[in-house]
Design an enzyme around this catalytic site. Structure first.
Site, short mmCIF file in Angstrom:
data_model
loop_
_atom_site.label_atom_id
_atom_site.label_comp_id
_atom_site.label_asym_id
_atom_site.label_seq_id
_atom_site.Cartn_x
_atom_site.Cartn_y
_atom_site.Cartn_z
N LYS A 1 0.77 -6.69 -5.73
CA LYS A 1 1.96 -5.87 -6.01
C LYS A 1 3.21 -6.74 -5.90
O LYS A 1 3.30 -7.63 -5.03
CB LYS A 1 2.00 -4.74 -4.99
CG LYS A 1 3.09 -3.69 -5.23
CD LYS A 1 2.95 -2.58 -4.16
CE LYS A 1 3.99 -1.49 -4.36
NZ LYS A 1 3.88 -0.46 -3.31
N SER B 1 3.79 4.06 -5.14
CA SER B 1 4.49 3.02 -5.86
C SER B 1 3.60 1.85 -6.29
O SER B 1 4.03 1.00 -7.07
CB SER B 1 5.64 2.47 -5.01
OG SER B 1 5.16 1.97 -3.81
N SER C 1 1.72 5.10 -0.81
CA SER C 1 1.81 4.34 -2.06
C SER C 1 0.62 3.51 -2.46
O SER C 1 0.65 2.90 -3.52
CB SER C 1 3.03 3.40 -1.97
OG SER C 1 4.19 4.18 -2.01
#
Lengths: 517, 104, 480
Positions: A84, A159, A183
């Site tokens: 990420k 996210s 997330s």
């Protein structure tokens, strides 16, 4: 190779690499071939923000040469991993999907990534996300939303949407994401993959761009429970660079698939498994005794009247599966859980408003200088650099910390947070080993479907309590509703990831192919 | 508790966010709506409940006063927006204040 | 003027840099004078993803300071973020302590200005925090240059109660505080180098009133005397304002040392909402009883204790003690010499006389001084037993300073040993009487006052080596 590649778990890939059946460059090529096949760029699924195939191949070649005795190539030897974009990496940029960090390449690397590399993993890409991890759909990215590989009209969740989509699309078997309010688990549920959030302090936050420091943790996503367990083993453990990291020893989570308590973590056999020299014994197929003695709690607050009927059915099916494997299901209550969203949306933005103050155009990142002095530079940089959700949360956070409001909001929320955490403590102290809930109230919604901020926040309603309490939680695929994936969540007590994985392995084995139907 | 437009402009300034007038009205509505959901907390009895201070009761770890700082594999110049002679350069404060404001 | 009807009420906030090798939250060096931004790392640069880890020695020194100032050290204290924007504050917040500081209570005893009576100035709190970097405004036109070498250096902030009633008392407080911190070896406490900084809060009220007036904050003072002058100036200003029927506004003022005035700071007051909240990247600081007890046991000797002890052991007068103990290094040197030679008075004279003179002339401090205490003590012994005359001793000392050699060796090399040998002295005396017949005749005739002159001739002839006592004796005998 690509068909097998998209179905192989990380452990299997590493094992093949160590055995010399495939090479690290083969794996990198397979990953990028798959990426081209499915489309990871801006015009397609928009999964990757940064990648460099040439550099990754060079790295793989170098590793291949260095490997010498392949048995020592590492427990993740040659495994391509996606990261990420809010986790600091050397080489590829770290932008948190924000304009304010456009082009920023970190001069240091997150401990979690260092540990993965030391185990032989190859970092092939930085994935798309909600800007600064603020969001539940990856629609808040400065680079447009990622698309759900199961239905490109839909969001992958957020996210860590890019990382979850990378797994679902089969481009890598393993990915790192981050959790502050769900997330990793929520996008894992939306994308039909496994996502785990460790106990707070289990994984070093050094190198994770801070959103809410008392809630943030790096999480692992994978195709299967085994991938997630292996990934977490690799990155977990004390780090002297993170004052909030814990020195509780890290068991070999993969061994929980065998049932029973964790083995002696110091024995040479265990060590050999940890570093990849020995394989984990093959677990037996599930029986009516697999979860004998395990008590699984079903909290009524997470199965409200309003819960989507299809999701409820899939959860009941999972609970039945637990029963058939010998577990006892107990009705429990986590009474303060319904307060979690207000608590979270006071505490997280408050900490974020402080953590994001460093993005000021002075030392790195975007600078916009209208030529009217320092204050104007700060304001222009930050207003042009941050997207609307980030702006909203910084304002919210600044407000709840400001003079006159601190007691009513921040201090109050911190106290209610303790109550929410106490609920979990009481339940686990009463003989419940694990808690089972739906991961999300809905399946993946369409891009653009939710515009009200608070409605978007409600996506986290079942996940955010684990972050507030600091307890570990995992989302495992438990079925489909109109072809969209549904996740089931397993939560255990602090540092009891071993039991969490044990129950997750059992559910995965117990559902088999039904988990994806 | 409702947020006023003045509140929004004030906290935007505290946060150096440069919110323009049009956006200020929208934000006032959005923030008020969000904060309205938080009112439920005021009804929760939290007498004697301590704030959460992390898992486990240990104190902060201490490090010895020696050693090497963590690695930096790129120079400051590689990511700084503006440097000169080794200094980071920023525009002057419009209300230029001397060293009285900087430091502790 | 009706200044007499007003009373000055002052509280001082002092920031002190702790003498650690590395910064408070990262392992960067705290060395002074490095090129800009070389002592930086992801943590003190506030790069995305960096985290603080607390320096043990900073905690040790802060605890020592707290104990030495008579404070109560709290076993649990909490770090907090103080949020504000400034280019030399990289994180956009300073890690400090807010409502649970490291220490509370405590006091500093000074001698009150007029009466000389002991006055206790209370200390409200002492807490730990980190320093910001440096902003240099006049190096490049239209721009500010930022150097973050200093960002993250550990500080303690010491806040006094508003117990100070005059600028002289403020000066006494600061000088005493500096001395205590020097003795505790926690800081260089130099205002010139920036390791000690002072902000003042001052209000005035009519004599006899207990309610406090509105206070202003005065900053930018660069010396203790600057603090005193700034307080006097601000006192005048506030009194004049009240005398003319005005009201004192709460504001921040800056001392302009060049023009000897206070002027308002141009930053808006309202913008200082620091939004303190507990630092989530650090757990609370927990110090157990044993740790605090050990720190207390190993506290270096405080100035007051040392003054008493030296006064008792060596019989030195109070005013002399003050001078001797002004700096701990000097007091240590003196004590070493006094103990080794067994002669406190002589040690005092030599240390305050010859030693200080050399230090002043060379501009060095005792750390670069080549005469070891044991050697100076030996010189004192040689003088006492007559091996070296007083006059020669000064010469021997000068050579010791230059060469670092012990006195016996220097005296032997230079042939400066005092000669007490009867024959040698007799020879010199005889020669002098022959060489100076006029004076000799008059002396031998009875003019006793010429003895000194003749002794002088003998000393000159013997290059200062003759024992003056023996010379005098011999001349007296000759004189009849």
């Amino acid at each position: 190779m690509s068909v097998e590649f998209t179905k192989l778990g990380a452990a299997a890939i590493a094992s093949n690499v160590r055995a010399g059946d495939v090479s690290p460059p083969d794996m990198v090529r397979a990953s990028f071939n798959r990426a081209r096949e499915i489309g990871v760029g801006r015009d397609t699924l928009n999964i990757y923000l940064h990648s460099d195939e040439k550099a990754s191949l060079e790295e793989a070649e170098a590793m291949h040469e260095r490997m010498g005795s392949s048995a020592d190539a590492g427990v993740l030897a040659g495994v391509p991993v996606a990261i990420k974009d809010n986790i600091a990496s050397l080489g590829l940029p770290t932008t948190c999907a924000s304009k304010i960090l456009a082009g920023y390449v970190s001069p240091f690397e997150a401990t979690a990534i260092t540990r993965m590399r030391a185990s032989g993993a190859l970092i092939v890409a930085k994935t798309n996300m909600d800007e600064f991890a603020m969001g539940s759909s990856t629609e808040n990215s400065a680079h447009g939303p990622t698309r759900n590989p199961h239905d490109v009209r839909c969001v992958p969740g957020g996210s860590s949407g890019g990382s979850a989509a990378a797994i679902a699309a089969g481009v890598t078997p393993l990915a790192l994401g981050s959790e502050t309010g769900g997330s990793v688990r929520q996008p894992a549920a939306f994308c039909g993959v496994v996502g785990v959030k460790p106990t707070y302090g289990r994984v070093s936050r050094y190198g994770l761009v801070a959103f809410a420091s008392s809630l943030d943790q790096i999480g692992v996503l994978g195709r299967t429970v085994d991938d997630a367990a292996l990934g977490l083993e690799t990155i977990a453990g004390f780090d002297k660079l993170d004052s909030t990291s814990s020195n509780v020893p890290v068991p070999i989570y993969r061994l929980s698939a065998l049932g029973g308590p964790p083995p002696d973590s110091k024995s040479p056999d265990t060590e050999a498994i940890r570093i990849g020299r020995s394989p984990v014994p093959l677990p037996p197929p599930p029986t009516s005794k697999t979860l004998e003695g395990v008590v699984i709690g079903k909290p009524k607050e997470y199965f409200p009247e309003s819960l989507d009927a299809s999701i409820r059915d899939l959860c009941e099916r999972s609970l039945d599966r637990f029963r058939s494997m010998g577990a006892t299901i107990r009705d429990i209550s986590l009474p303060r859980s319904p307060l979690a969203i207000p608590v979270y949306y006071i505490l997280a933005p408050a900490e974020a408003s402080s953590n994001l103050a460093r993005f000021d155009g002075v030392r790195y990142g975007l600078r916009v200088d209208p030529g009217k002095g320092l204050k104007a530079m700060y304001e222009a940089t930050r207003s042009q650099g941050f997207g609307p959700e980030v702006t909203r949360r910084i304002l919210l956070g600044t407000y709840v910390l400001s003079a006159g409001y601190y007691d009513a909001y921040y201090k109050k929320a911190q106290a209610v947070r303790t109550l929410i955490a106490d609920d979990f403590k009481s339940v686990f102290a009463s003989g419940v080993n694990a808690i089972f809930t739906p991961t999300t109230p809905t399946t993946a919604f369409q891009v653009g479907a939710i515009s009200d901020p608070y409605e978007m926040y409600l996506n986290d309603i079942f996940t955010v309590t684990a972050n507030l309490a600091g307890v570990p939680a995992i989302s495992v695929p438990i079925g489909r509703v109109r072809r969209l994936p549904v996740g089931g969540q397993i939560i255990t007590g602090h540092f009891d990831e071993y039991t969490m994985f044990r129950v997750a392995y059992a559910l995965e084995a117990g559902l088999g192919a039904e988990a994806h139907q | 508790m409702a947020v006023t437009r003045e509140d929004v402009l004030h906290i935007a300034e505290l946060a150096r966010l440069g919110v323009d007038n049009a956006r200020a009205d929208e934000l006032t509505k959005e923030l008020s709506a969000i904060l309205a959901h938080m009112d439920v907390l005021s009804q929760v009895d939290t007498t004697g409940v301590p704030a959460t201070t992390g898992i486990g009761g240990e104190g902060t770890p201490l490090r010895p006063d020696v050693g090497v700082p963590p690695m930096m594999e790129r120079t400051l110049e590689s990511f700084a927006p503006s440097m000169r002679d080794g200094f980071f350069i920023v525009p002057r404060l419009a209300t230029h204040e001397d060293s009285a404001e900087s430091g502790a | 003027m009706s200044r007499e009807r007003f009373e000055m009420v002052v509280g001082l906030e002092v920031h002190v840099q702790l003498k650690t090798r590395t910064k408070a939250f990262c392992a960067c060096s705290t060395d002074f004078g490095a090129p800009p931004n070389v002592n930086t790392c992801p943590v003190c640069l506030a790069l995305p993803g960096a985290l603080p880890v607390l320096n043990e020695r900073a905690v040790e020194l802060a605890t020592r300071a707290a104990l030495g100032l008579g404070c109560q050290v709290n076993p649990v204290s909490v770090f907090a973020r103080k949020n504000y924007f400034y280019p030399d504050l990289p994180k956009g917040y300073q890690i400090s302590q807010f409502d649970q500081p490291l220490a509370t209570g405590g006091f500093i005893a000074i001698a009150a200005k007029d009466s000389g009576a002991e006055l206790k100035i209370g200390i409200t709190r002492l807490h730990m925090e980190e320093d910001a970097g440096k902003s240099i405004h006049d190096r490049y036109p239209g721009a500010t240059a930022i150097d973050l070498n200093r960002a993250g250096v550990p500080l303690i902030e010491i806040v006094s109660e508003p117990d100070i009633r005059s600028s002289a008392d403020a000066g006494a407080y600061l000088r005493t505080l500096k001395q205590i911190l020097q003795y505790l070896e926690v800081s260089d406490v130099s205002m010139e180098e920036g390791s000690l900084r002072v902000d003042a809060n001052i209000s005035v009220r009519p004599q006899g009133q207990s309610r406090l007036g509105t206070k202003t904050e005065v900053k930018n003072m660069n010396s203790f005397s600057g603090v005193e002058r700034a307080l006097d100036a601000e006192f005048e200003r506030q009194c004049a304002l009240l005398d003319s029927g005005g009201k004192v506004e709460q504001q921040t003022l800056l001392w302009d040392g060049a023009r000897e005035v206070v002027r308002p700071s141009r930053t808006k007051e309202g913008s200082h909402d620091y939004r303190y909240f507990p630092e989530p990247d650090l757990r609370p600081l927990m110090l157990d009883d044993k740790w605090i007890g050990d720190a207390r046991k190993h506290l270096p000797e405080l100035p007051d204790a040392r003054k008493k002890r030296l006064g008792q052991d060596f019989g030195i007068a109070p005013i002399e003690i003050e001078q001797l103990t002004a700096a701990p290094a000097l007091a240590e040197y003196f004590e070493a010499v006094a103990r080794a030679s067994g002669d406190g008075k002589a040690a005092y004279n030599w240390v305050m006389g010859e030693v200080l003179a050399v230090l002043k002339a060379t501009g060095n401090d005792l750390s670069h001084f080549r005469v070891r205490p044991a050697d100076l003590a030996q010189l004192l012994s040689l003088v006492r037993d007559g091996t070296v005359s007083h006059t020669a001793a000064k010469r021997v000392f000068a050579l010791m300073v230059e060469t670092g050699k012990p006195p016996a060796q220097v005296a032997a090399d230079e042939g400066l040993s005092q000669v007490g040998d009867e024959d040698a002295i007799a020879t010199w005396v005889d020669e002098v009487l022959v060489e100076h017949p006029e004076e000799a005749k008059r002396y031998l005739a009875g003019e006793k006052k010429l003895q000194g002159v003749l002794v002088g001739f003998v000393m000159k002839k013997s290059k200062g080596r003759a024992d003056p006592k023996r010379v005098n004796q011999l001349l007296s005998t000759r004189g009849g």
